[in-house]
Design an enzyme around this catalytic site. Sequence first.
Site, short mmCIF file in Angstrom:
data_model
loop_
_atom_site.label_atom_id
_atom_site.label_comp_id
_atom_site.label_asym_id
_atom_site.label_seq_id
_atom_site.Cartn_x
_atom_site.Cartn_y
_atom_site.Cartn_z
N LYS A 158 5.09 38.66 -2.40
CA LYS A 158 4.02 38.31 -2.82
C LYS A 158 2.87 39.32 -2.32
O LYS A 158 3.30 40.52 -1.63
CB LYS A 158 3.26 37.18 -2.32
CG LYS A 158 4.36 35.92 -2.95
CD LYS A 158 3.59 34.70 -3.19
CE LYS A 158 2.58 34.70 -4.33
NZ LYS A 158 1.85 33.38 -4.57
N ASP A 182 0.09 38.36 -11.75
CA ASP A 182 -1.00 37.56 -10.90
C ASP A 182 -2.32 37.87 -11.21
O ASP A 182 -2.69 38.93 -11.19
CB ASP A 182 -0.89 37.52 -9.43
CG ASP A 182 -1.66 36.68 -8.61
OD1 ASP A 182 -1.66 35.65 -8.96
OD2 ASP A 182 -2.35 37.23 -7.56
N LYS A 214 2.53 24.67 -3.34
CA LYS A 214 1.22 24.08 -2.88
C LYS A 214 1.42 22.62 -2.79
O LYS A 214 0.65 22.13 -3.76
CB LYS A 214 0.02 24.68 -3.60
CG LYS A 214 -0.12 26.11 -3.43
CD LYS A 214 -1.20 26.81 -4.44
CE LYS A 214 -1.33 28.20 -4.32
NZ LYS A 214 -2.41 28.78 -5.17
N GLU A 255 5.74 40.19 -7.08
CA GLU A 255 4.29 39.71 -7.45
C GLU A 255 3.62 40.91 -7.48
O GLU A 255 3.63 41.78 -6.83
CB GLU A 255 3.52 38.65 -6.64
CG GLU A 255 2.02 38.65 -7.33
CD GLU A 255 1.28 37.61 -6.06
OE1 GLU A 255 1.50 36.63 -6.11
OE2 GLU A 255 0.76 38.54 -5.29
N ARG A 295 0.81 -1.03 0.07
CA ARG A 295 0.07 0.05 -0.08
C ARG A 295 0.79 1.27 -0.26
O ARG A 295 0.41 2.11 -0.88
CB ARG A 295 -0.77 0.05 1.20
CG ARG A 295 -1.83 1.15 1.18
CD ARG A 295 -2.40 1.77 0.09
NE ARG A 295 -3.26 0.66 -0.60
CZ ARG A 295 -3.49 0.75 -1.98
NH1 ARG A 295 -3.16 1.81 -2.75
NH2 ARG A 295 -4.23 -0.16 -2.56
#
Length: 322
Positions: free
Chosen positions: A191, A246, A159, A225, A124
């Site tokens: 950012k 962005d 992410k 950004e 597994r």
Amino acid sequence: MTTTVPAAAGATAASGVRPTGPSDPGAIPPHALRRVIETALEEDAPWGDVTSETLIPVDARVTATLAAREPGVLSGGAVFAAVMHAVDPAVRTELHLADGATFAAGQVLATVEGPARSVLRAERVGLNLVQRMSGIATVTARYVAAVAGTGTRIADTRKTTPGLRAVERYAVRCGGGHNHRNSLSDAVLAKDNHLAVLLAGGTPIGDAVRDARRRLGHTVHLEVEVDRLDQVEAVVSAGVDTIMLDNFTAEQLVEGVHRVAGRALVEASGGVSLETVGAIARTGVDVVSVGALTHSARALDLGLDVDVTGASAGGDVGVTGA
């Protein structure tokens, strides 16, 4: 391509294999691979596999095939082999396909032979990793195909699944994509929230970027950004290496690329999908970053089909592993 990972050589797989496939994705760092495998095995059987230890004769042997239930791009073949070896060095894994290669439904990707209890114990965890990684590689390959001919790179983001970044980003490379910064320690990427803090303190973006450029070492990449066209000139003229546009529309991206005029790399992010990425790439941006490569990829349907010969069970028994 067939690569055999025998019991004696399995430590190489567990230490970080560099498979050579169509995309030559490079190796997963050995320490990161060991940590992923050890954590996953401890989670799955902290005190052993009570089912196999209760039902399966200790001298039973197994031959198993890793088979594809659907088409895709392989990533994690060597990781699958390393899991088998980590459970038991006596398990031998033969890889029939290189990472980065495409496969069809029904194709056999690897063959495993060894003690039945060991293979069932590793099954597994090995499947979870190779299925997850192949799913990411398959999605990435679709994005890469969608921007073919534009010269634009498809890149991942941070992410990623906590604890699995090293293997997930390797999977992106297997699909032909590229990696963004690996961690917060690798580069400066200011950012929206960073800029909000600066602006709240009365520091203009351009001044902050120029100050950062002066204090940073010459090898440190600096990216900022922006979410409006009127921010582009102040950021680029301050000396950034990359400017991230962005959530710009395609028309705004074209204008943004024009304003940057080759003074920095241009990265597009936000609202990217398979349906939109081609149009985004055709605006002239250098990079498109896509969080969905890792945060939304579906695990590919792969299975382990097992044939067992149990010496103490008195003959050959055919079973299918779940």
